[in-house]
Design a protein around this motif. Structure first.
Motif, PDB file in Angstrom:
ATOM      1  N   UNK A 133       1.532 -10.017  -1.747  1.00 53.15           N
ATOM      2  CA  UNK A 133       0.840  -8.879  -1.102  1.00 53.15           C
ATOM      3  C   UNK A 133       1.748  -7.482  -1.301  1.00 53.15           C
ATOM      4  N   UNK A 134       1.329  -6.212  -1.000  1.00 50.90           N
ATOM      5  CA  UNK A 134       2.192  -5.323  -1.156  1.00 50.90           C
ATOM      6  C   UNK A 134       1.987  -4.400   0.246  1.00 50.90           C
ATOM      7  N   UNK A 135       3.026  -3.751   0.440  1.00 51.26           N
ATOM      8  CA  UNK A 135       3.263  -2.710   1.454  1.00 51.26           C
ATOM      9  C   UNK A 135       2.092  -1.709   1.574  1.00 51.26           C
ATOM     10  N   UNK A 136       1.644  -1.253   0.263  1.00 45.90           N
ATOM     11  CA  UNK A 136       0.558  -0.387   0.266  1.00 45.90           C
ATOM     12  C   UNK A 136      -0.933  -0.951   0.507  1.00 45.90           C
ATOM     13  N   UNK A 137      -1.238  -2.184   0.062  1.00 44.22           N
ATOM     14  CA  UNK A 137      -2.523  -2.916   0.496  1.00 44.22           C
ATOM     15  C   UNK A 137      -2.528  -3.043   1.830  1.00 44.22           C
ATOM     16  N   UNK A 138      -1.364  -3.508   2.612  1.00 44.20           N
ATOM     17  CA  UNK A 138      -1.507  -3.629   4.036  1.00 44.20           C
ATOM     18  C   UNK A 138      -1.696  -2.448   4.733  1.00 44.20           C
ATOM     19  N   UNK A 139      -0.818  -1.362   4.412  1.00 44.50           N
ATOM     20  CA  UNK A 139      -1.144  -0.073   5.023  1.00 44.50           C
ATOM     21  C   UNK A 139      -2.605   0.429   5.019  1.00 44.50           C
ATOM     22  N   UNK A 140      -3.051   0.492   3.503  1.00 44.34           N
ATOM     23  CA  UNK A 140      -4.277   1.104   3.562  1.00 44.34           C
ATOM     24  C   UNK A 140      -5.721   0.230   3.926  1.00 44.34           C
ATOM     25  N   UNK A 141      -5.419  -1.046   4.038  1.00 47.38           N
ATOM     26  CA  UNK A 141      -6.560  -1.949   4.378  1.00 47.38           C
ATOM     27  C   UNK A 141      -6.732  -1.935   6.183  1.00 47.38           C
TER      28      UNK A 141
END
Ligand code: UT7
Length: 330
Positions: free
Chosen positions: A32-40
């Protein structure tokens, strides 16, 4: 106490375990990525209970703060309601453990299983028990340690949940204050889109269930997402209508903190500005039955809830369940 008094929240409290798990930590655990978790989801961190902590321990810490805020002692409590999907045991109830550990020597106690709507259900039930004259002071707690029920190899769920507890003491308030209206709904036909398949007598925990991961939370995210927006919007409008109020009357709106995109979608439908909402999913993740109680306590302690304000609590979760409480704050 009169037969048909008004009932509402006398004091709130919350507790979140010390350990914080960041999106960066999760990047090292699953793909996973910080970016995916934040945006989703809007989530940045979540609290994780220590091995030595159980759900009842989180309850006690939140309850002590709620008792202190209400100026009452464990002796004053007539009934303990714990909403949780992660009880210490199937039997006995977590509420009974809390009753004992806290020393509520005169209280009845039971758990509520209503998924993430648990705090909304508990607030409505407790307020109406007080209104009916059955009890004077009820301690309600929404508490979870979902970190022990998620599959830490499943990136679609393990990044979402956090641990914590939110509590309140409910009792008599002056006429016109407290709970004005509530709505509690369910649709059991959709139960399998958010469940723990092997967790009871229908599918007992076996070696096979453990190996196949069926002892962990399973969620069909996009289906749950759509249902959450639809039902939280509808239950809020229905409850405001029951209370004779309009969406413009809302001073503080607290939705179940599952996903910031869900919260913002509902806010848009209701035309609510950000300063009339409390959002903390970024710091706590989804704490299920605890989320509304934690957010309410934070909003109260931050001085964002004033005497006479219309406060709306809205939730949605496994079951499926949903519900809303509309109250005039004391
Ligand atoms: O509290 C009870 C109520 N619960 C809720 O209200 C939760 C409701 N659901 C949600 O919040 C969202 O559905 C999720 C956050 C769970 C998922 O977000 P989504 O935008 O619905 O994503 P998705 O499940 O449609 O997955 C999109 C993609 C998939 O990849 P492909 O098939 O497009 O290649 C997933 O495999 O994102 C992938 N994905 C991830 N990628 C990176 C799923 N989880 C992750 C992840 N990191 N952690």
């Amino acid at each position: 106490m009169s037969d048909k008094c008004s009932a509402g929240i006398l004091g709130t409290g919350h507790y979140a375990p010390e350990k914080i798990l960041t999106n960066g930590d999760l990047e090292k655990m699953v793909d996973t990525s910080d970016e995916w978790i934040r945006t989703r989801t809007g989530i940045e961190t979540r609290h994780i209970a220590a091995q030595s902590e159980n759900t009842s321990d989180l309850c006690i810490k939140a309850a002590k703060k709620a008792l202190e805020a209400s100026g009452l002692t464990p002796d004053d409590i007539d009934f303990v309601l714990v909403a949780t999907a992660s009880p210490d045991y199937v039997v006995p109830s977590t509420a009974c453990l809390v009753q004992d550990k806290l020393g509520c020597t005169h209280a009845g106690a039971m758990d509520i299983s209503a998924g993430c709507s648990g705090y909304i259900y508990a607030t409505a039930l407790a307020s109406n028990l007080v209104k009916a004259g059955m009890y004077k002071h009820i301690l309600i707690i929404g508490a979870e340690i979902l970190s022990r029920l998620v599959n830490w190899h499943d990136r679609s769920t393990c990044i979402l949940f956090g641990d914590g507890a939110g509590a309140a003491v409910i009792g008599e308030v002056p006429d016109g204050y407290g709970l004005l209206a509530s709505d509690l709904g369910s649709d059991g036909s959709l139960g399998k889109i958010l469940d723990i398949p092997a967790s009871g007598v229908a599918e007992p925990v076996t070696h096979r269930a453990i190996d196949s991961g069926r002892i962990y939370i399973h969620m069909e995210g996009p289906e749950v997402f759509k249902a959450a927006v639809r039902h939280m919007d509808a239950t809020t409008m229905k409850t405001l209508d029951k209370a004779g109020l309009k969406k413009e009357d809302i001073n503080m709106f607290i939705a179940h903190q599952a996903n910031n995109r869900i919260i913002q979608a509902i806010a848009k439908r209701l035309g609510l500005p950000q300063d009339k909402m409390w959002v903390n999913v970024n710091r706590f993740g989804n704490t299920s039955a605890a989320s509304v109680g934690i957010a309410l306590d934070e909003a109260v302690r931050a001085g964002k809830v004033h005497h006479g304000d219309i406060v709306v609590l809205t939730g949605f979760g496994a079951g499926l369940t949903w519900g809303c409480d509309v109250m005039r704050w004391m």
